[in-house]
Design a protein around this motif. Structure first.
Motif, mmCIF file in Angstrom:
data_model
loop_
_atom_site.group_PDB
_atom_site.id
_atom_site.type_symbol
_atom_site.label_atom_id
_atom_site.label_comp_id
_atom_site.label_asym_id
_atom_site.label_seq_id
_atom_site.Cartn_x
_atom_site.Cartn_y
_atom_site.Cartn_z
ATOM 1 N N PRO A 1 66.208 5.444 6.402
ATOM 2 C CA PRO A 1 65.161 4.422 6.583
ATOM 3 C C PRO A 1 65.566 3.050 6.021
ATOM 4 C CG PRO A 1 64.192 6.477 5.858
ATOM 5 C CD PRO A 1 65.682 6.650 5.783
ATOM 6 N N ARG A 2 66.504 3.057 5.082
ATOM 7 C CA ARG A 2 66.974 1.795 4.506
ATOM 8 C C ARG A 2 68.176 1.229 5.249
ATOM 9 N NH1 ARG A 2 67.377 3.297 -1.638
ATOM 10 N NH2 ARG A 2 68.492 1.324 -1.672
ATOM 11 N N GLY A 3 68.562 1.858 6.361
ATOM 12 C CA GLY A 3 69.657 1.338 7.180
ATOM 13 C C GLY A 3 71.049 1.767 6.753
ATOM 14 N N ILE A 4 71.136 2.757 5.891
ATOM 15 C CA ILE A 4 72.435 3.232 5.431
ATOM 16 C C ILE A 4 72.945 4.298 6.407
ATOM 17 C CG2 ILE A 4 73.667 4.412 3.569
ATOM 18 C CD1 ILE A 4 71.657 3.063 1.643
ATOM 19 N N PRO A 5 74.163 4.132 6.928
ATOM 20 C CA PRO A 5 74.700 5.103 7.890
ATOM 21 C C PRO A 5 74.816 6.506 7.299
ATOM 22 C CG PRO A 5 76.026 3.108 7.851
ATOM 23 C CD PRO A 5 75.075 3.016 6.694
ATOM 24 N N ARG A 6 74.489 7.513 8.150
ATOM 25 C CA ARG A 6 74.625 8.921 7.789
ATOM 26 C C ARG A 6 75.409 9.622 8.899
ATOM 27 N NH1 ARG A 6 68.428 9.968 6.459
ATOM 28 N NH2 ARG A 6 68.510 10.276 8.685
ATOM 29 N N PRO A 7 76.491 10.310 8.528
ATOM 30 C CA PRO A 7 77.276 11.006 9.554
ATOM 31 C C PRO A 7 76.527 12.213 10.106
ATOM 32 C CG PRO A 7 78.094 11.536 7.384
ATOM 33 C CD PRO A 7 77.019 10.501 7.190
ATOM 34 N N LEU A 8 76.647 12.426 11.399
ATOM 35 C CA LEU A 8 76.007 13.580 12.040
ATOM 36 C C LEU A 8 76.951 14.780 12.149
ATOM 37 C CD1 LEU A 8 74.023 11.803 14.898
ATOM 38 C CD2 LEU A 8 73.156 12.648 12.711
ATOM 39 N N HIS A 9 78.213 14.583 11.871
ATOM 40 C CA HIS A 9 79.189 15.678 11.997
ATOM 41 C C HIS A 9 79.919 15.906 10.679
ATOM 42 C CE1 HIS A 9 78.610 15.735 16.344
ATOM 43 N NE2 HIS A 9 78.552 14.432 16.249
ATOM 44 N N LYS A 10 79.233 15.681 9.593
ATOM 45 C CA LYS A 10 79.847 15.835 8.279
ATOM 46 C C LYS A 10 80.396 17.252 8.134
ATOM 47 C CE LYS A 10 79.057 14.953 3.426
ATOM 48 N NZ LYS A 10 78.138 14.396 2.445
ATOM 49 N N GLY A 11 81.629 17.348 7.667
ATOM 50 C CA GLY A 11 82.268 18.639 7.484
ATOM 51 C C GLY A 11 83.132 19.078 8.659
ATOM 52 N N LYS A 12 82.968 18.445 9.816
ATOM 53 C CA LYS A 12 83.818 18.796 10.959
ATOM 54 C C LYS A 12 85.228 18.281 10.679
ATOM 55 C CE LYS A 12 82.173 19.080 14.924
ATOM 56 N NZ LYS A 12 81.697 19.190 16.278
ATOM 57 N N ARG A 13 86.192 19.113 10.975
ATOM 58 C CA ARG A 13 87.581 18.723 10.727
ATOM 59 C C ARG A 13 88.060 17.754 11.802
ATOM 60 N NH1 ARG A 13 90.446 22.487 7.249
ATOM 61 N NH2 ARG A 13 88.921 23.966 6.480
ATOM 62 N N CYS A 14 88.823 16.756 11.350
ATOM 63 C CA CYS A 14 89.370 15.769 12.273
ATOM 64 C C CYS A 14 90.739 15.327 11.780
ATOM 65 C CB CYS A 14 88.434 14.565 12.381
ATOM 66 S SG CYS A 14 89.001 13.319 13.556
ATOM 67 N N VAL A 15 91.658 15.184 12.706
ATOM 68 C CA VAL A 15 92.990 14.676 12.416
ATOM 69 C C VAL A 15 93.173 13.389 13.207
ATOM 70 C CG1 VAL A 15 95.470 15.121 12.668
ATOM 71 C CG2 VAL A 15 93.937 16.977 12.031
#
Length: 135
Positions: free
Chosen positions: A113-127
């Motif tokens: 609500p304060r405009g701070i970005p939140r990841p929707l795929h936190k924990g997904k592995r990425c290279v």
């Protein structure tokens, strides 16, 4: 070793370039380990540029007519891990990859609500795989 679905986004325009060679090696190795691999050639996608209407922030979806952006977003949601492979051009990613990311940002991150970005795929592995000829 756990295997699953791996999505590879190949954002290089060079069919036989260094990125393509690395993607081929990674694909072969992942398949040899039993993973299901899907390689997307970002250069061949039909993705219209974002029009900056900002409606995706409130609606949770893009208002533009459906194209390959929505398909890639679903593949990202469904994969266990992903590889983003892109050359570095002038200190940045290729424009086609940037256009894709702009169009699916609503499915990649939310905001508090304060405009701070939140990841929707936190924990997904990425290279991240990149190349550059500039020192």
């Amino acid at each position: 070793m756990k295997t699953g679905k791996i999505l590879i986004l190949n954002a290089s325009p060079r069919k036989r370039g260094n990125i393509a060679q690395m993607v081929a090696e990674m694909t072969d190795e992942a398949k040899a380990q039993g993973a299901e691999v899907e390689v997307i050639d970002v250069q061949k996608l039909d993705v219209k540029p974002c029009i900056a209407c900002m409606q995706c922030r409130s609606k949770g979806c893009c208002v533009l007519p459906g194209d390959d952006a929505q398909r890639v977003l679903q593949l990202i949601k469904d994969c266990d891990a992903m590889v983003i492979a892109a050359p570095c051009y002038w200190g940045n990613i290729p424009g086609t990859l940037k256009i894709l990311f702009d169009r699916i940002v609503y499915g990649m991150m939310d905001e508090s609500p304060r405009g701070i970005p939140r990841p929707l795929h936190k924990g997904k592995r990425c290279v991240l795989v990149s190349t550059s000829t500039t020192p």
